[in-house]
Scaffold this active site. Structure first.
Site, PDB file in Angstrom:
ATOM      1  N   PRO A  17      -2.486 -20.577  23.656  1.00  0.00           N
ATOM      2  CA  PRO A  17      -3.626 -19.941  22.983  1.00  0.00           C
ATOM      3  C   PRO A  17      -4.774 -19.772  23.962  1.00  0.00           C
ATOM      4  CG  PRO A  17      -3.450 -22.270  22.352  1.00  0.00           C
ATOM      5  CD  PRO A  17      -2.291 -21.976  23.253  1.00  0.00           C
ATOM      6  N   ALA A  19      -8.559 -18.241  23.654  1.00  0.00           N
ATOM      7  CA  ALA A  19      -9.599 -17.586  22.857  1.00  0.00           C
ATOM      8  C   ALA A  19     -10.201 -16.431  23.653  1.00  0.00           C
ATOM      9  CB  ALA A  19     -10.675 -18.604  22.485  1.00  0.00           C
ATOM     10  N   GLN A  71      -3.099 -21.591  15.452  1.00  0.00           N
ATOM     11  CA  GLN A  71      -3.801 -22.792  15.919  1.00  0.00           C
ATOM     12  C   GLN A  71      -5.113 -22.956  15.175  1.00  0.00           C
ATOM     13  OE1 GLN A  71      -6.166 -23.506  19.522  1.00  0.00           O
ATOM     14  NE2 GLN A  71      -4.571 -24.964  20.098  1.00  0.00           N
ATOM     15  N   CYS A 101      -9.649 -28.664  23.118  1.00  0.00           N
ATOM     16  CA  CYS A 101     -10.682 -27.745  23.615  1.00  0.00           C
ATOM     17  C   CYS A 101     -11.888 -28.526  24.148  1.00  0.00           C
ATOM     18  CB  CYS A 101     -11.126 -26.782  22.514  1.00  0.00           C
ATOM     19  SG  CYS A 101     -12.349 -25.608  23.123  1.00  0.00           S
ATOM     20  N   LYS A 140      -1.935 -29.876  20.077  1.00  0.00           N
ATOM     21  CA  LYS A 140      -2.151 -29.557  21.491  1.00  0.00           C
ATOM     22  C   LYS A 140      -3.305 -30.417  21.974  1.00  0.00           C
ATOM     23  CE  LYS A 140      -2.896 -25.639  24.631  1.00  0.00           C
ATOM     24  NZ  LYS A 140      -4.310 -25.750  25.035  1.00  0.00           N
ATOM     25  N   ASN A 202       1.785 -28.284  29.952  1.00  0.00           N
ATOM     26  CA  ASN A 202       0.847 -27.174  30.141  1.00  0.00           C
ATOM     27  C   ASN A 202      -0.192 -27.521  31.212  1.00  0.00           C
ATOM     28  OD1 ASN A 202      -2.166 -26.298  28.639  1.00  0.00           O
ATOM     29  ND2 ASN A 202      -0.783 -24.715  29.358  1.00  0.00           N
ATOM     30  N   GLY A 203      -0.590 -26.482  31.947  1.00  0.00           N
ATOM     31  CA  GLY A 203      -1.730 -26.618  32.840  1.00  0.00           C
ATOM     32  C   GLY A 203      -1.424 -26.391  34.296  1.00  0.00           C
ATOM     33  N   GLY A 226      -0.781 -20.121  30.183  1.00  0.00           N
ATOM     34  CA  GLY A 226      -1.925 -19.344  29.706  1.00  0.00           C
ATOM     35  C   GLY A 226      -2.393 -18.331  30.727  1.00  0.00           C
ATOM     36  N   ARG A 227      -3.252 -18.794  31.653  1.00  0.00           N
ATOM     37  CA  ARG A 227      -3.943 -17.870  32.560  1.00  0.00           C
ATOM     38  C   ARG A 227      -3.005 -17.047  33.438  1.00  0.00           C
ATOM     39  NH1 ARG A 227      -7.893 -22.505  34.535  1.00  0.00           N
ATOM     40  NH2 ARG A 227      -5.970 -23.616  34.002  1.00  0.00           N
TER      41      ARG A 227
END
Ligand SMILES: Cc1cc2nc3c(=O)[nH]c(=O)nc-3n(C[C@H](O)[C@H](O)[C@H](O)COP(=O)(O)O)c2cc1C
Length: 323
Positions: A17, A19, A71, A101, A140, A202-203, A226-227
């Site tokens: 996810p 945003a 989410q 977050c 998450k 993740n990450g 993600g990115r």
């Protein structure tokens, strides 16, 4: 095939996810290539409770996005439980709770990574949400809140004990925010060793090689990216190809141009021309990263107001690349 709860998930690489990015148009574009699960942007449980129009808009999705996770974020167990049941009724395949977050606005409200400071609240939230829905439930998290924290074992056991179906872990603390050299994959390995339910690592994934390395180093069931998908919507497809065959997926300039045009059209279709074009500016900046004259192009992008103008400008920069 590997499953999260009752949901079959293939490939084993998921779209994170994001945003401001992973709206329905973004997810559909990524899904045209491949993604095991796509997630909505985070959706406020209070916004759902008060039927806030902007919040409810975040719930729109198309059939081709499945399996799709909604989410939700918040800090009050019964409000999160209510929002989760609304997501289930809306047809989402899974519900995910945001417990990671780190942005000040969210943390100040007691939500996101702030929850990691109060593990009894984490337990109450998972219990309440679990009771409210039948679809698979995931959480998450980050490694902890303060730089010195590592709560993955405790949170892992709580989540498993309360019936969560998987845990996604970004191996970094909230205080470290998005500091690229602070990614700690050993915390992901620790979580994987602690729980029996699937773990989603993740990450810090930048390349296809990183995806393979995360699987190998941590033993996770899934990797979430993600990115690395920004401007590269076929990244997940390429990474899955790479881990299965050693090859990568590439696209020619013309195909890339078609994707951007389609992305613009989806966005305008969903959000109307004014908002759609405004939101596409930052997305297109990622698509043209590294291209000739990208900086000058970005400036001109800001002056564009219609779908037609935007498509024309994108065509122009692509033809200037010699493709
Ligand atoms: C612009 C942006 C928006 C994000 N929004 C969310 C969000 O809504 N919910 C969430 O759980 N994480 C969010 N994240 C965190 C990502 O899902 C992910 O955990 C993080 O970026 C690390 O993965 P990556 O290195 O593959 O990007 C966001 C990250 C970025 C950069």
């Amino acid at each position: 095939m590997q499953k999260i709860g009752s949901i079959e998930v293939l490939p084993n690489i998921l779209l994170a996810p994001l945003a401001g990015f992973t709206d329905s148009a973004y997810r559909r574009i990524v899904k045209e290539f491949s993604a095991g699960i796509v997630y909505t942007e985070m959706i406020s449980s209070m916004g759902v409770f008060y039927k806030d129009k902007k919040t409810l808009e975040l719930m729109r999705f198309y059939e081709e996005e499945r399996p799709i996770a909604a989410q939700i974020f918040g800090s009050i167990p019964d409000k999160l439980a209510y929002a989760a049941s609304v997501m289930e009724d809306a047809g989402f395949d899974l519900v995910d709770i945001n417990m990671g977050c780190p942005t000040p606005k969210i943390v100040k409200s007691g939500a996101g990574a702030a929850l990691l400071k109060d593990l009894s609240l984490v337990k109450d939230i998972i219990k309440a949400v679990r009771k409210a829905i039948k679809v698979p439930l995931t959480i998450k998290i980050r490694k902890g809140f303060a730089k010195k924290d590592n709560v993955v074992k405790e949170v892992g056991k709580i989540a498993e004990g309360e019936g969560a179906n998987a845990i996604a872990l970004h191996g970094i603390t909230a205080e470290e925010f998005f500091k690229s050299d602070a990614e700690d994959w050993s915390s992901i390995k620790t979580l994987k060793k602690t729980v029996k339910i699937p773990v989603i690592g993740n990450g810090g994934i930048k390349t296809e090689e990183d995806v393979l390395r995360m699987f190998k180093e941590t033993g996770v069931d899934y990797v979430m990216v993600g990115r690395a998908t920004m401007g590269v919507p076929y990244f997940i497809k390429s990474a899955f190809l790479y881990i299965t065959t050693g090859e990568k997926y590439t696209l020619g300039l013309k195909e890339k141009l078609y994707i951007i045009v389609r992305h613009i059209k989806y966005e305008v279709q969903d959000k109307g021309e004014e908002r759609g074009i405004r939101e596409m500016r930052k997305i297109i900046s990622h698509y043209v990263k590294g291209m000739k004259n990208a900086a000058r192009f970005r400036e001109r992008l800001n002056g564009v107001a219609t779908e037609k103008e935007m498509i024309r400008l994108v065509e122009e920069i692509f033809s200037a690349q010699g493709g």
